[in-house]
Design a protein around this motif. Sequence first.
Motif, PDB file in Angstrom:
ATOM      1  N   PRO A 133       0.818  -1.213   0.000  1.00 39.59           N
ATOM      2  CA  PRO A 133       0.000   0.000   0.000  1.00 39.59           C
ATOM      3  C   PRO A 133       0.855   1.267   0.000  1.00 39.59           C
ATOM      4  O   PRO A 133       1.936   1.304   0.598  1.00 39.59           O
ATOM      5  CB  PRO A 133      -0.815  -0.126   1.290  1.00 39.59           C
ATOM      6  N   ASP A 134       0.371   2.299  -0.655  1.00 40.77           N
ATOM      7  CA  ASP A 134       1.153   3.504  -0.900  1.00 40.77           C
ATOM      8  C   ASP A 134       1.694   4.137   0.374  1.00 40.77           C
ATOM      9  O   ASP A 134       2.808   4.650   0.395  1.00 40.77           O
ATOM     10  CB  ASP A 134       0.296   4.526  -1.657  1.00 40.77           C
ATOM     11  N   SER A 135       0.911   4.101   1.435  1.00 43.22           N
ATOM     12  CA  SER A 135       1.298   4.817   2.658  1.00 43.22           C
ATOM     13  C   SER A 135       2.286   4.049   3.529  1.00 43.22           C
ATOM     14  O   SER A 135       2.869   4.612   4.457  1.00 43.22           O
ATOM     15  CB  SER A 135       0.045   5.117   3.485  1.00 43.22           C
ATOM     16  N   PHE A 136       2.492   2.764   3.239  1.00 42.32           N
ATOM     17  CA  PHE A 136       3.271   1.930   4.146  1.00 42.32           C
ATOM     18  C   PHE A 136       4.745   2.322   4.201  1.00 42.32           C
ATOM     19  O   PHE A 136       5.366   2.321   5.264  1.00 42.32           O
ATOM     20  CB  PHE A 136       3.146   0.455   3.743  1.00 42.32           C
ATOM     21  N   LYS A 137       5.341   2.610   3.049  1.00 41.99           N
ATOM     22  CA  LYS A 137       6.775   2.885   3.020  1.00 41.99           C
ATOM     23  C   LYS A 137       7.105   4.156   3.794  1.00 41.99           C
ATOM     24  O   LYS A 137       8.095   4.217   4.523  1.00 41.99           O
ATOM     25  CB  LYS A 137       7.284   2.999   1.588  1.00 41.99           C
ATOM     26  N   GLN A 138       6.271   5.185   3.646  1.00 40.88           N
ATOM     27  CA  GLN A 138       6.516   6.428   4.387  1.00 40.88           C
ATOM     28  C   GLN A 138       6.425   6.191   5.889  1.00 40.88           C
ATOM     29  O   GLN A 138       7.255   6.690   6.664  1.00 40.88           O
ATOM     30  CB  GLN A 138       5.508   7.495   3.964  1.00 40.88           C
ATOM     31  N   ALA A 139       5.430   5.416   6.316  1.00 39.22           N
ATOM     32  CA  ALA A 139       5.317   5.107   7.743  1.00 39.22           C
ATOM     33  C   ALA A 139       6.524   4.308   8.212  1.00 39.22           C
ATOM     34  O   ALA A 139       7.057   4.538   9.311  1.00 39.22           O
ATOM     35  CB  ALA A 139       4.020   4.324   8.011  1.00 39.22           C
ATOM     36  N   TYR A 140       6.979   3.379   7.388  1.00 40.38           N
ATOM     37  CA  TYR A 140       8.134   2.557   7.777  1.00 40.38           C
ATOM     38  C   TYR A 140       9.401   3.409   7.865  1.00 40.38           C
ATOM     39  O   TYR A 140      10.225   3.202   8.773  1.00 40.38           O
ATOM     40  CB  TYR A 140       8.335   1.407   6.792  1.00 40.38           C
TER      41      TYR A 140
END
Length: 592
Positions: free
Chosen positions: A75-82
């Motif tokens: 999902p698009d938002s996952f990498k930024q959160a990680y």
Amino acid sequence: MADYNAPLKDMKLTLNHVARMPELAEKPGFEDASADMVDAILEEAARVARDVVAPTNWEGDQQGVQLKDGKVACPDSFKQAYQQYVEGGWGSLQFDPEYGGQGLPFLLSIPVMEMWHSANMAWGLCPMLSQGAVECLDLNGSDELKAKYLPKLVSGEWCGTMNLTESNAGSDLSVVRAKAEPEGDHYRVSGEKIFITWGDHEMAENIVHLVLARLPDAPAGVRGISLFLVPKYLVNDDGSLGERNTAGALSLEHKLGIHASPTCVMGFDNAIGYLVGEPNRGLACMFTMMNNARLSVGLQGVSISERAYQQALEYAFERIQGPAVGTREAGPIIRHADVRRMLLTMKTLTEAGRGIAYDACGSLDFALKATSAEEKAAEQARAALLTPIVKGWCTEVAQEVTSLGVQVYGGMGYIEETGAAQHFRDARILPIYEGTNGIQALDLVGRKTLMDQGAALAALIEEIRGAIASCDPSLIAQAKQLEEGVVGLTKARDFLLSGAEADAQLPGAIAYNFMMLAGYVCGGWQLLRQATAAVHLAAEGDDDPYLQAKQESARFYMAQVLPRWKGFADMLNDGSRSIMALPEELFASAWQ
């Protein structure tokens, strides 16, 4: 859809008055775990979980993952959160400073991990698996492997996975078929693994796979399994990344829940790998990772229960319906007795599970810092005994809690847009992976009770009785209810010890009921300790309403939840007779 808010008050009370965090902070090497430091870490983790990770949960579930051109798209938002997780140093809390860790107690990482899984369980699996890989490599890897791989794994810049299961080898790893051929200073690993959580993705620049495989001359069975480190990208001597290894995702599983966690079928095609630990000792090495992973999965049960409870509670205050019995006007459904019953059941099961999980993890730290062989052995035995209860009981009750969350919503809970159903779906994996709950129950009755003739369980029972004896006088009635459960657990232990030799089927037949009985009694023990702490804090002048709620929660649990132990005791006392009486060939007799 409700936001997630970390239950910081309950976490702190459990850490300080159940899991012995202040005592841990006095141990050599843990001095940095001061009360102020603990509070600061928990407060910041709560902010990140609420503002960064939780907003990705619904989107992740709806978007899922895809395999495109050999790459797994999350999902698009996952990498930024990680990336914010990595930049905050959250993956390094409990690890060795030699490799970039902060050297804090493992116990302190537990509420932080709980927050990640409450905020987004699918996302939280990625750092959880990486931390397990760190533990395994730190304990079993060569100095060369540790120097090359641990710093990046500890920081979270690289991720880790655990590759055990094959299509022919589920819980029975004795039939693992993956092979490893020696070649110079490394090995060539070939085979397929299934159900590999976060087996491939693009959130981190490298993935370190820990893979079970057989050497050419390996003996049959579990004694012939070795463990290998197989990186996604090869690592050069200077630490830079080299070419892509021949290891990757062949396909993705389409699952009931945790849609945003890529569960991969992994292929290893003559991939370069490195031996971890001794040849043919791979399963022992992997279990250093799996034991803590089982505690982490139990904690996931607590986490998803907390999220489901918060969402149901918010809805119960918002949803206006007809007058409750005893009232004249329409109002929020929390005024209805049955809704309150459901909410209190959710609340108390969650808080009981939190106590058991934190307490077990604290014992691992105390074993590490023990000053005598006797103390170390006692803490290790305590943690080992509680581990199958944490994994088994906490995930079993998570099925009930998340189901009740749907029920509080009524018809709207069955509609995906409310988000209540996601928690129910996500929770269903927990009794299955990292060793099914049937395996956990067998572990509890076998290796953790029969093997030592009930010594560790006897010590725990005495500890529970100590908590009963020292509880606040205002909780005497609840202590007596718990004592009845302790008597029941003691009789169950004696029944197991006296009957196992004469009836080989007995341990397996009663294992689940034994585990659940033990879980409900341990839950009561934890809530009694928490309530006693709440009484004492209130007497010292703390007027936080949370403390009164904690005392009332214990009273509800003892009256409405704890008595379930009696049913499990009755079923347990039936032994193996009714379970084993029906011959195999008669199971399908109605269709023949």
